[in-house]
Design a protein around this motif. Structure first.
Motif, mmCIF file in Angstrom:
data_model
loop_
_atom_site.group_PDB
_atom_site.id
_atom_site.type_symbol
_atom_site.label_atom_id
_atom_site.label_comp_id
_atom_site.label_asym_id
_atom_site.label_seq_id
_atom_site.Cartn_x
_atom_site.Cartn_y
_atom_site.Cartn_z
ATOM 1 N N TRP A 12 0.058 23.617 -19.866
ATOM 2 C CA TRP A 12 0.005 22.569 -20.877
ATOM 3 C C TRP A 12 0.822 23.024 -22.085
ATOM 4 O O TRP A 12 0.636 24.145 -22.581
ATOM 5 C CB TRP A 12 -1.425 22.278 -21.314
ATOM 6 N N TYR A 13 1.717 22.135 -22.522
ATOM 7 C CA TYR A 13 2.534 22.377 -23.693
ATOM 8 C C TYR A 13 2.241 21.293 -24.726
ATOM 9 O O TYR A 13 1.970 20.142 -24.385
ATOM 10 C CB TYR A 13 4.032 22.322 -23.354
ATOM 11 N N ARG A 14 2.326 21.665 -25.978
ATOM 12 C CA ARG A 14 2.207 20.724 -27.090
ATOM 13 C C ARG A 14 3.570 20.585 -27.738
ATOM 14 O O ARG A 14 4.272 21.570 -27.971
ATOM 15 C CB ARG A 14 1.184 21.237 -28.106
ATOM 16 N N GLN A 15 3.938 19.350 -28.054
ATOM 17 C CA GLN A 15 5.226 19.090 -28.684
ATOM 18 C C GLN A 15 5.036 18.167 -29.873
ATOM 19 O O GLN A 15 4.696 16.984 -29.713
ATOM 20 C CB GLN A 15 6.220 18.490 -27.682
ATOM 21 N N TYR A 16 5.260 18.693 -31.056
ATOM 22 C CA TYR A 16 5.248 17.863 -32.260
ATOM 23 C C TYR A 16 6.565 17.107 -32.340
ATOM 24 O O TYR A 16 7.595 17.552 -31.822
ATOM 25 C CB TYR A 16 5.049 18.718 -33.503
ATOM 26 N N ASP A 72 -9.971 28.413 -24.072
ATOM 27 C CA ASP A 72 -9.299 29.198 -25.108
ATOM 28 C C ASP A 72 -9.509 28.488 -26.427
ATOM 29 O O ASP A 72 -8.826 27.514 -26.724
ATOM 30 C CB ASP A 72 -7.814 29.345 -24.790
ATOM 31 N N GLY A 73 -10.495 28.967 -27.182
ATOM 32 C CA GLY A 73 -10.804 28.325 -28.452
ATOM 33 C C GLY A 73 -11.290 26.903 -28.247
ATOM 34 O O GLY A 73 -12.224 26.658 -27.474
ATOM 35 N N ARG A 74 -10.641 25.955 -28.894
ATOM 36 C CA ARG A 74 -11.043 24.546 -28.764
ATOM 37 C C ARG A 74 -10.468 23.885 -27.508
ATOM 38 O O ARG A 74 -10.764 22.732 -27.234
ATOM 39 C CB ARG A 74 -10.607 23.761 -29.999
ATOM 40 N N PHE A 75 -9.631 24.598 -26.781
ATOM 41 C CA PHE A 75 -8.959 24.038 -25.619
ATOM 42 C C PHE A 75 -9.604 24.512 -24.316
ATOM 43 O O PHE A 75 -9.951 25.685 -24.184
ATOM 44 C CB PHE A 75 -7.482 24.440 -25.605
ATOM 45 N N THR A 76 -9.756 23.581 -23.377
ATOM 46 C CA THR A 76 -10.207 23.912 -22.032
ATOM 47 C C THR A 76 -9.288 23.238 -21.024
ATOM 48 O O THR A 76 -9.105 22.028 -21.083
ATOM 49 C CB THR A 76 -11.651 23.444 -21.770
ATOM 50 N N SER A 79 -6.407 18.881 -16.115
ATOM 51 C CA SER A 79 -6.713 18.199 -17.365
ATOM 52 C C SER A 79 -6.802 19.203 -18.507
ATOM 53 O O SER A 79 -6.938 20.412 -18.295
ATOM 54 C CB SER A 79 -8.009 17.403 -17.252
ATOM 55 N N LEU A 80 -6.702 18.667 -19.695
ATOM 56 C CA LEU A 80 -6.830 19.459 -20.914
ATOM 57 C C LEU A 80 -7.837 18.764 -21.820
ATOM 58 O O LEU A 80 -7.673 17.579 -22.128
ATOM 59 C CB LEU A 80 -5.488 19.591 -21.633
ATOM 60 N N LEU A 81 -8.869 19.495 -22.205
ATOM 61 C CA LEU A 81 -9.848 18.985 -23.152
ATOM 62 C C LEU A 81 -9.631 19.673 -24.494
ATOM 63 O O LEU A 81 -9.461 20.897 -24.539
ATOM 64 C CB LEU A 81 -11.278 19.253 -22.660
ATOM 65 N N ILE A 82 -9.646 18.876 -25.545
ATOM 66 C CA ILE A 82 -9.544 19.420 -26.898
ATOM 67 C C ILE A 82 -10.824 19.047 -27.620
ATOM 68 O O ILE A 82 -11.095 17.857 -27.861
ATOM 69 C CB ILE A 82 -8.325 18.856 -27.649
ATOM 70 N N ARG A 83 -11.618 20.048 -27.931
ATOM 71 C CA ARG A 83 -12.884 19.802 -28.644
ATOM 72 C C ARG A 83 -12.644 19.774 -30.145
ATOM 73 O O ARG A 83 -11.696 20.380 -30.648
ATOM 74 C CB ARG A 83 -13.900 20.892 -28.299
#
Lengths: 112, 113
Positions: free
Chosen positions: B35-39, B58-62, B73-77
């Motif tokens: 999973w990559y994040r792109q602003y 990993d922290g807030r990310f699962t 999938s990617l969960l962001i808490r």
């Protein structure tokens, strides 16, 4: 991103002009990739280098695209006779030990 | 059928909520997932990678991987406005020892204060 520098940051080319895009990785990095990212799309693979050897160029869209890395460090992506459909961001990436990439800041090419 | 598919969104969630981003892939033999994040206007940055079925936190990310169903999938808490970005799913090409990745088109996430 840290560890890989791309230049120029922006390039405007007239249709039919040749362009050269540069990727300068930190020294000693073996694996180098070029990707093309069109607006609103994910990056698409262009080519891969292991040191100076171009091991995979299956993603180059036409014979107008050419990439080299003659000394296993700096890489250049050259596009001849640019067309409007070449307008995109060109990303250079280094592969880490976990197979994740570190991307450069990219070159935004606009063909007018 | 695209090799890696994502809903382009936008996915809008309120601040503090859980954002759930999904990705499906076509090659059952794929072994590595990212999973990559792109602003906006920036290059992608790696958030997480996962190779085995199940969850990886990993922290807030699962990241969650289900190879039988071919989805990741990617969960962001506790979503924050700073999480607003496009999230790219990438899958390693089977049989490629170069580390070549196939990317989805990305899902745009908007976290509203």
């Amino acid at each position: 991103g840290a560890g890989v520098s791309q230049s120029p940051r922006y390039k405007v080319a007239k249709r039919g002009q040749d362009v050269a895009l540069r990727c300068d990785p930190i020294s000693g990095h073996v694996s180098l990739f070029w990707y093309q990212q069109a607006l609103g799309q994910g990056p698409e693979f262009l080519t891969y280098f292991q040191n100076e050897a171009q091991l995979d160029k299956s993603g180059l869209p036409s014979d107008r695209f050419f990439a080299e890395r003659p000394e296993g460090s700096v890489s250049t992506l050259k596009i001849q006779r640019t067309q409007q459909e070449d307008s995109a961001v060109y990303l250079c990436a280094l592969r880490g030990v976990d197979y994740g990439y570190t991307f450069g800041s990219g070159t935004r090419l606009t063909v007018v | 059928q695209k090799e890696v598919e994502q809903n382009s969104g936008p996915l809008s969630v309120p601040e503090g909520a859980i954002a759930s981003l999904n990705c499906t892939y076509s090659d059952r033999g794929s072994q590595s997932f990212f999973w990559y994040r792109q602003y906006s206007g920036k290059s992608p940055e790696l958030i997480m990678f996962i190779y085995s079925n199940g969850d990886k936190e990993d922290g807030r990310f699962t990241a969650q991987l289900n190879k039988a169903s071919q989805y990741v999938s990617l969960l962001i808490r506790d979503s924050q406005p700073s999480d607003s970005a496009t999230y790219l799913c990438a899958v390693g090409v089977r049989g490629s020892n170069t580390g070549k990745l196939i990317f989805g088109q990305g899902t745009t996430l908007q976290v509203k204060p």
